[in-house]
Design an enzyme around this catalytic site. Structure first.
Site, mmCIF file in Angstrom:
data_model
loop_
_atom_site.group_PDB
_atom_site.id
_atom_site.type_symbol
_atom_site.label_atom_id
_atom_site.label_comp_id
_atom_site.label_asym_id
_atom_site.label_seq_id
_atom_site.Cartn_x
_atom_site.Cartn_y
_atom_site.Cartn_z
ATOM 1 N N HIS A 1 3.321 60.858 -20.927
ATOM 2 C CA HIS A 1 3.690 62.159 -20.371
ATOM 3 C C HIS A 1 4.855 62.774 -21.122
ATOM 4 O O HIS A 1 5.540 62.118 -21.900
ATOM 5 C CB HIS A 1 3.994 62.041 -18.878
ATOM 6 C CG HIS A 1 5.129 61.115 -18.537
ATOM 7 N ND1 HIS A 1 6.451 61.499 -18.604
ATOM 8 C CD2 HIS A 1 5.129 59.834 -18.100
ATOM 9 C CE1 HIS A 1 7.217 60.487 -18.227
ATOM 10 N NE2 HIS A 1 6.438 59.453 -17.915
ATOM 11 N N CYS B 1 6.086 53.726 -18.447
ATOM 12 C CA CYS B 1 5.387 54.907 -18.958
ATOM 13 C C CYS B 1 5.850 55.211 -20.377
ATOM 14 O O CYS B 1 6.883 54.733 -20.835
ATOM 15 C CB CYS B 1 5.648 56.113 -18.065
ATOM 16 S SG CYS B 1 4.762 56.059 -16.502
#
Length: 169
Positions: A128, A144
Site C-alpha cells: 500500500h 505490510c
C-alpha cells in the site's frame, strides 16, 4: 544581487530535486530470478520491490518492510485492489496503539494505507501507499509493504488480482 539570485536558484533546485527524487524512485534494473513475468519479488534486506518484466529486467521500487519480528516470508497472491481504502487497525496494531480509532476513512491524511492498496491472500498484509513517506526504505511496519503513493499508483496499474508476490530475505 547575484548572491540572492544564486541563493534563490539553490532553493528552487533543492525543492525541484526533492520533487523529482521521489518521482524517479522507481527504475528499470537488470533482474534474473526465474519467476514468471508480472510477478512481484520483495527483498526484505534490500527494502526493494521488483515487478518482473520478463525481458531480464524489473521495475524496482523502494519500500518499507516489516520490523524485525514482524516480517513474513513466502508467496501470496494479490487478492484485492483498492483505491483510497479505509483502514481498520488489525488486533495487534490496536493492542500496541489503543488510541487508534477502529476505522480511518479512505483519503484521510491519517489513513496509513495511502493512495491505493493491494491486499494479499490471508487477510493480514497489503502492499500500500503511505501517509508517512519518510518511512519508505526502512523497517517500519507490522508486515505490510509501504510504498510512496506515486509508486503504489504506478504498481496498481501494472498488476492484477492473482499476481504472485514473493517475499524473500
Amino acid at each position: 544581487m547575484s548572491g540572492r539570485v544564486a541563493a534563490l536558484f539553490g532553493v528552487a533546485g533543492a525543492v525541484l530535486a526533492g520533487c523529482f527524487g521521489t518521482a524517479q524512485a522507481r527504475e528499470i534494473v537488470p533482474f534474473q530470478n526465474g519467476v514468471e513475468p508480472g510477478s512481484i519479488v520483495i527483498s526484505v534486506s534490500q527494502r526493494k520491490l521488483y515487478l518482473v518484466n520478463g525481458d531480464g529486467t524489473a521495475i524496482r521500487y523502494p519500500v518499507a518492510v516489516g520490523r524485525p519480528g514482524k516480517q513474513w516470508f513466502g508467496t501470496k497472491p494479490i487478492d484485492g485492489k483498492y483505491v483510497a481504502p479505509a483502514w481498520s487497525p488489525p488486533a495487534e496494531v490496536k493492542r500496541d496503539n489503543p488510541r487508534l480509532p477502529n476505522l480511518i476513512a479512505g483519503g484521510s491524511p491519517h489513513n496509513p494505507m495511502g493512495a491505493a492498496a493491494m491486499t494479499l491472500a490471508g487477510g493480514e498484509y497489503a502492499i500500500h501507499g503511505t501517509n508517512r513517506p519518510g518511512s519508505v526504505g526502512t523497517y517500519a511496519s507490522y508486515g505490510c509493504i509501504r510504498m510512496f503513493n506515486q509508486d503504489v499508483v504506478d504498481l496498481y496499474a501494472r498488476v492484477d488480482v492473482g499476481t504472485q508476490v514473493y517475499m524473500t530475505h
